[in-house]
Design a protein around this motif. Structure first.
Motif, short mmCIF file in Angstrom:
data_model
loop_
_atom_site.label_atom_id
_atom_site.label_comp_id
_atom_site.label_asym_id
_atom_site.label_seq_id
_atom_site.Cartn_x
_atom_site.Cartn_y
_atom_site.Cartn_z
N PRO A 58 0.83 -1.21 0.00
CA PRO A 58 0.00 0.00 0.00
C PRO A 58 0.87 1.26 0.00
O PRO A 58 2.02 1.23 0.43
N THR A 59 0.32 2.35 -0.50
CA THR A 59 1.03 3.63 -0.50
C THR A 59 0.28 4.63 0.37
O THR A 59 -0.91 4.46 0.65
N THR A 60 1.00 5.65 0.78
CA THR A 60 0.41 6.71 1.59
C THR A 60 1.06 8.03 1.23
O THR A 60 2.13 8.07 0.62
N LYS A 61 0.41 9.12 1.62
CA LYS A 61 0.97 10.45 1.40
C LYS A 61 1.84 10.80 2.59
O LYS A 61 1.36 10.99 3.71
N VAL A 62 3.17 10.81 2.38
CA VAL A 62 4.13 11.18 3.41
C VAL A 62 5.35 11.75 2.69
O VAL A 62 5.69 11.30 1.59
N LYS A 63 6.00 12.75 3.26
CA LYS A 63 7.12 13.42 2.61
C LYS A 63 8.42 12.65 2.84
O LYS A 63 8.79 12.37 3.98
N CYS A 64 9.10 12.32 1.76
CA CYS A 64 10.39 11.63 1.83
C CYS A 64 11.45 12.60 2.36
O CYS A 64 11.58 13.71 1.83
N PRO A 65 12.21 12.21 3.39
CA PRO A 65 13.24 13.10 3.92
C PRO A 65 14.43 13.30 2.98
O PRO A 65 15.21 14.23 3.18
N GLU A 66 14.55 12.49 1.94
CA GLU A 66 15.68 12.61 1.01
C GLU A 66 15.35 13.46 -0.23
O GLU A 66 16.11 14.33 -0.60
N CYS A 67 14.21 13.18 -0.87
CA CYS A 67 13.92 13.84 -2.15
C CYS A 67 12.64 14.68 -2.15
O CYS A 67 12.27 15.24 -3.17
N ASP A 68 11.95 14.75 -1.02
CA ASP A 68 10.71 15.53 -0.87
C ASP A 68 9.53 15.00 -1.68
O ASP A 68 8.51 15.67 -1.81
N SER A 85 3.82 -1.87 20.44
CA SER A 85 3.28 -1.62 19.10
C SER A 85 4.30 -1.94 18.00
O SER A 85 5.49 -1.97 18.23
N GLU A 86 3.75 -2.17 16.80
CA GLU A 86 4.58 -2.45 15.65
C GLU A 86 5.25 -1.17 15.17
O GLU A 86 4.82 -0.07 15.51
N THR A 87 6.29 -1.31 14.37
CA THR A 87 7.00 -0.17 13.79
C THR A 87 6.58 -0.03 12.33
O THR A 87 6.56 -1.01 11.60
N ARG A 88 6.25 1.19 11.92
CA ARG A 88 5.84 1.44 10.54
C ARG A 88 7.06 1.88 9.73
O ARG A 88 7.79 2.78 10.15
N PHE A 89 7.29 1.23 8.58
CA PHE A 89 8.38 1.58 7.68
C PHE A 89 7.81 2.19 6.41
O PHE A 89 6.68 1.87 6.00
N PHE A 90 8.59 3.08 5.81
CA PHE A 90 8.21 3.72 4.56
C PHE A 90 9.34 3.55 3.55
O PHE A 90 10.52 3.51 3.92
N LYS A 91 8.98 3.46 2.25
CA LYS A 91 9.96 3.42 1.17
C LYS A 91 9.46 4.36 0.08
O LYS A 91 8.36 4.17 -0.46
N CYS A 92 10.25 5.35 -0.23
CA CYS A 92 9.88 6.36 -1.22
C CYS A 92 9.65 5.70 -2.59
O CYS A 92 10.45 4.88 -3.03
N THR A 93 8.55 6.08 -3.23
CA THR A 93 8.24 5.52 -4.55
C THR A 93 9.12 6.11 -5.65
O THR A 93 9.22 5.55 -6.73
N LYS A 94 9.79 7.24 -5.35
CA LYS A 94 10.63 7.90 -6.36
C LYS A 94 12.11 7.50 -6.23
O LYS A 94 12.70 6.98 -7.17
N CYS A 95 12.70 7.72 -5.04
CA CYS A 95 14.15 7.48 -4.89
C CYS A 95 14.49 6.17 -4.19
O CYS A 95 15.63 5.75 -4.17
N TYR A 97 14.42 5.54 -0.97
CA TYR A 97 14.92 5.72 0.40
C TYR A 97 13.93 5.08 1.39
O TYR A 97 12.72 5.21 1.25
N THR A 98 14.48 4.36 2.39
CA THR A 98 13.64 3.69 3.38
C THR A 98 13.89 4.31 4.75
O THR A 98 15.03 4.54 5.13
N TRP A 99 12.80 4.57 5.49
CA TRP A 99 12.90 5.11 6.85
C TRP A 99 11.76 4.56 7.69
O TRP A 99 10.85 3.94 7.19
#
Length: 103
Positions: A58-68, A85-95, A97-99
């Motif tokens: 799934p995708t969500t609206k969140v700002k990537c700290p590397e490429c905006d 609680s679980e930890t939520r991870f994100f991976k930018c769809t453009k660059c 970057y994972t955080w």
């Protein structure tokens, strides 16, 4: 997990022995199984995502700290004990970057 033979309550490790907090029964060291200590965070290796398996996440609206960029894939991982609680991870769809999200 082991239970007290007298009152059937859960026994807890205390100084190499197992002790029942309800009735006080103690299973001595020579009777007690070897107790395993928990690994520290530094000893654990966490695999976030390998290869190109982000398709279908799934995708969500969140700002990537590397490429905006404002869209990222997201997923949950249980990193700590089950009662936390679980930890939520994100991976930018453009660059790519994972955080992680910190509470």
């Amino acid at each position: 997990m082991e239970f007290c033979p007298k009152c059937k309550s859960m026994m807890f490790p205390i100084e190499g022995s197992l002790k029942c907090k309800k009735c006080g029964y103690v299973k001595e060291k020579e009777e007690a199984p070897e107790l395993v200590s928990k690994a520290t965070r530094e000893e654990r290796e966490v695999t976030v995502l390998e290869g190109n398996i982000d398709e279908g996440l799934p995708t969500t609206k969140v700002k990537c700290p590397e490429c905006d960029n404002t869209t990222a894939y997201w997923w949950l991982r249980q990193l700590r004990s089950a009662d936390e609680s679980e930890t939520r991870f994100f991976k930018c769809t453009k660059c790519g970057y994972t955080w992680r999200e910190y509470d």
